[in-house]
Design a protein around this motif. Structure first.
Motif, mmCIF file in Angstrom:
data_model
loop_
_atom_site.group_PDB
_atom_site.id
_atom_site.type_symbol
_atom_site.label_atom_id
_atom_site.label_comp_id
_atom_site.label_asym_id
_atom_site.label_seq_id
_atom_site.Cartn_x
_atom_site.Cartn_y
_atom_site.Cartn_z
ATOM 1 N N GLU A 4 0.824 -1.205 0.000
ATOM 2 C CA GLU A 4 0.000 0.000 0.000
ATOM 3 C C GLU A 4 0.863 1.263 0.000
ATOM 4 O O GLU A 4 0.524 2.258 -0.650
ATOM 5 N N ARG A 7 2.187 1.600 -3.524
ATOM 6 C CA ARG A 7 1.083 2.061 -4.380
ATOM 7 C C ARG A 7 0.872 3.564 -4.209
ATOM 8 O O ARG A 7 0.738 4.309 -5.180
ATOM 9 N N ARG A 8 0.833 4.010 -2.963
ATOM 10 C CA ARG A 8 0.614 5.430 -2.667
ATOM 11 C C ARG A 8 1.716 6.284 -3.294
ATOM 12 O O ARG A 8 1.444 7.323 -3.904
ATOM 13 N N LEU A 11 1.277 6.281 -7.194
ATOM 14 C CA LEU A 11 0.118 7.046 -7.649
ATOM 15 C C LEU A 11 0.234 8.536 -7.360
ATOM 16 O O LEU A 11 -0.512 9.335 -7.939
ATOM 17 N N GLU A 18 -3.159 3.074 -12.274
ATOM 18 C CA GLU A 18 -2.912 1.687 -11.900
ATOM 19 C C GLU A 18 -3.788 0.802 -12.772
ATOM 20 O O GLU A 18 -4.982 1.058 -12.912
ATOM 21 N N PRO A 25 -0.908 -5.647 -9.953
ATOM 22 C CA PRO A 25 -0.942 -4.217 -10.257
ATOM 23 C C PRO A 25 0.282 -3.736 -11.033
ATOM 24 O O PRO A 25 1.406 -4.171 -10.784
ATOM 25 N N PHE A 27 1.829 0.157 -12.664
ATOM 26 C CA PHE A 27 1.695 1.614 -12.614
ATOM 27 C C PHE A 27 2.231 2.152 -13.930
ATOM 28 O O PHE A 27 3.343 1.831 -14.338
ATOM 29 N N THR A 38 5.707 -2.450 -11.151
ATOM 30 C CA THR A 38 4.696 -3.468 -10.914
ATOM 31 C C THR A 38 4.844 -3.994 -9.490
ATOM 32 O O THR A 38 5.909 -3.887 -8.880
ATOM 33 N N LEU A 39 3.760 -4.572 -8.999
ATOM 34 C CA LEU A 39 3.743 -5.250 -7.690
ATOM 35 C C LEU A 39 3.375 -6.716 -7.932
ATOM 36 O O LEU A 39 2.227 -7.123 -7.745
ATOM 37 N N LEU A 45 8.384 -5.027 -5.116
ATOM 38 C CA LEU A 45 8.054 -3.988 -6.084
ATOM 39 C C LEU A 45 9.125 -4.032 -7.160
ATOM 40 O O LEU A 45 10.323 -4.053 -6.845
#
Length: 101
Positions: A4, A7-8, A11, A18, A25, A27, A38-39, A45
């Motif tokens: 998370e 991701r934050r 983004l 995403e 996921p 990006f 990518t995750l 990551l």
């Protein structure tokens, strides 16, 4: 760091979306939606960089490792549980700039 957190950070960069990439996921940025990170798992990551910056990251941070696609060095893999947030933000920004360029 957590997925998370990663991701934050991704983004928060300009014009990032995403999207799914083979079930995990990714990006993307730019008009063509080029992937810059990518995750693939909750633990890792992947940030797409050129070979020089990948090798520099691996040499500087013990929680980074080389990511190969066949015979080509394509990503720096970040072990999230051990990673430093500021450094991950730096790697993501570099990957974002590369993809947007």
């Amino acid at each position: 760091m957590t997925p998370e957190d990663a991701r934050r950070l991704a983004l928060a960069l300009p014009d990032v979306v995403e999207r799914d990439h083979h079930g995990f996921p990714s990006f993307r940025t730019g008009r063509r939606g080029r992937i810059f990170a990518t995750l693939p798992t909750p633990e890792v990551l992947r940030v797409m960089l050129d070979e020089g910056p990948i090798r520099e990251a691996v040499a500087e941070w013990p929680w980074c490792r080389e990511g190969w696609w066949g015979r080509r060095l394509m990503t720096v893999e970040v072990v999230l549980a051990e990673a430093e947030q500021d450094a991950v933000a730096e790697l993501l920004a570099e990957g974002h700039a590369r993809a947007a360029g």
